[in-house]
Design an enzyme around this catalytic site. Structure first.
Site, PDB file in Angstrom:
ATOM      1  N   SER A  56       0.173  -1.443  -4.412  1.00 20.58           N
ATOM      2  CA  SER A  56       1.458  -1.147  -5.058  1.00 20.58           C
ATOM      3  C   SER A  56       2.590  -2.075  -4.644  1.00 20.58           C
ATOM      4  O   SER A  56       3.597  -2.156  -5.327  1.00 20.58           O
ATOM      5  CB  SER A  56       1.868   0.299  -4.803  1.00 20.58           C
ATOM      6  OG  SER A  56       2.307   0.472  -3.473  1.00 20.58           O
ATOM      7  N   LYS A 102       7.412   1.266   0.067  1.00 25.38           N
ATOM      8  CA  LYS A 102       8.102   0.965  -1.198  1.00 25.38           C
ATOM      9  C   LYS A 102       9.364   0.155  -0.913  1.00 25.38           C
ATOM     10  O   LYS A 102       9.793   0.038   0.223  1.00 25.38           O
ATOM     11  CB  LYS A 102       8.495   2.251  -1.939  1.00 25.38           C
ATOM     12  CG  LYS A 102       7.333   3.166  -2.289  1.00 25.38           C
ATOM     13  CD  LYS A 102       6.382   2.548  -3.280  1.00 25.38           C
ATOM     14  CE  LYS A 102       5.136   3.395  -3.457  1.00 25.38           C
ATOM     15  NZ  LYS A 102       4.079   2.693  -4.153  1.00 25.38           N
TER      16      LYS A 102
END
Length: 193
Positions: A56, A102
């Site tokens: 990701s 993230k």
């Protein structure tokens, strides 16, 4: 004038009789225990080492990169836009993980929107130098971030490659564990984030 040593005082050192093997072992065990407790406290409150799992955050982070996580930085301040952070996974889905890595995209007070494959913050199109493709997923928002809420996304903008605030919503500041400061392994990928 010379000074004479009295004959009843010997001029030789006597061996120390206080050092025994069980005593030395006990000293070593105490030292090791203190070191372990200090490492545990530092690991809990100051920094952590983390291993990247998944794709990701590509192209910024690759599978198996080792990260140095600064856990105290947000005790002294707040996350900034573009910080790479580690957070508790706020989702309740079967693929829930303990932690996620993230990038902070929006901070409290920001309005975040994805329109026509472009990220907008407060109505301004963003140039995202840390990605290698435009956003392939569908449009999102706009949403305005409340106090202590952050919008996070993975750097991998290919369709369906990042579980982030687009699926689980904005995150509370308390869910953010720390800031990923740099990649320290493998050496060939070593860099500040």
């Amino acid at each position: 004038m010379s000074r004479e040593i009295p004959p009843d005082i010997e001029n030789t050192a006597t061996p120390s009789s206080g050092s025994t093997l069980p005593g030395e072992l006990l000293d070593w065990l105490k030292t090791i225990l203190i070191a372990l407790v200090l490492m545990l406290l530092i690991n809990m409150f100051v920094f952590n080492i983390s291993i990247v799992k998944g794709e990701s955050m590509q192209p910024t982070l690759a599978e198996q990169d080792r990260l140095f996580i600064n856990k105290i930085v947000y005790e002294l301040g707040t996350p900034k836009r573009h910080d790479v952070v580690v957070l508790h996974d706020p989702s309740n889905t079967p693929d829930r993980k303990e932690f996620l890595v993230k990038r902070v995209i929006g901070v409290p007070g920001d309005t975040v929107e994805i329109r026509d494959h472009v990220l907008y913050i407060n109505g301004e199109a963003q140039t995202e130098s840390y990605t290698n493709t435009m956003i392939e997923d569908s449009d999102f928002g706009p949403i305005k971030l409340e106090k202590d809420r952050y919008f996070v996304m993975g750097d991998n903008r290919h369709a369906g490659k990042s579980k982030d605030s687009r699926s689980f919503g904005s995150v509370f500041v308390d869910e953010i564990v720390g800031k990923a400061e740099f990649i320290f392994w493998p050496v060939s990928d070593m860099k500040k984030l």
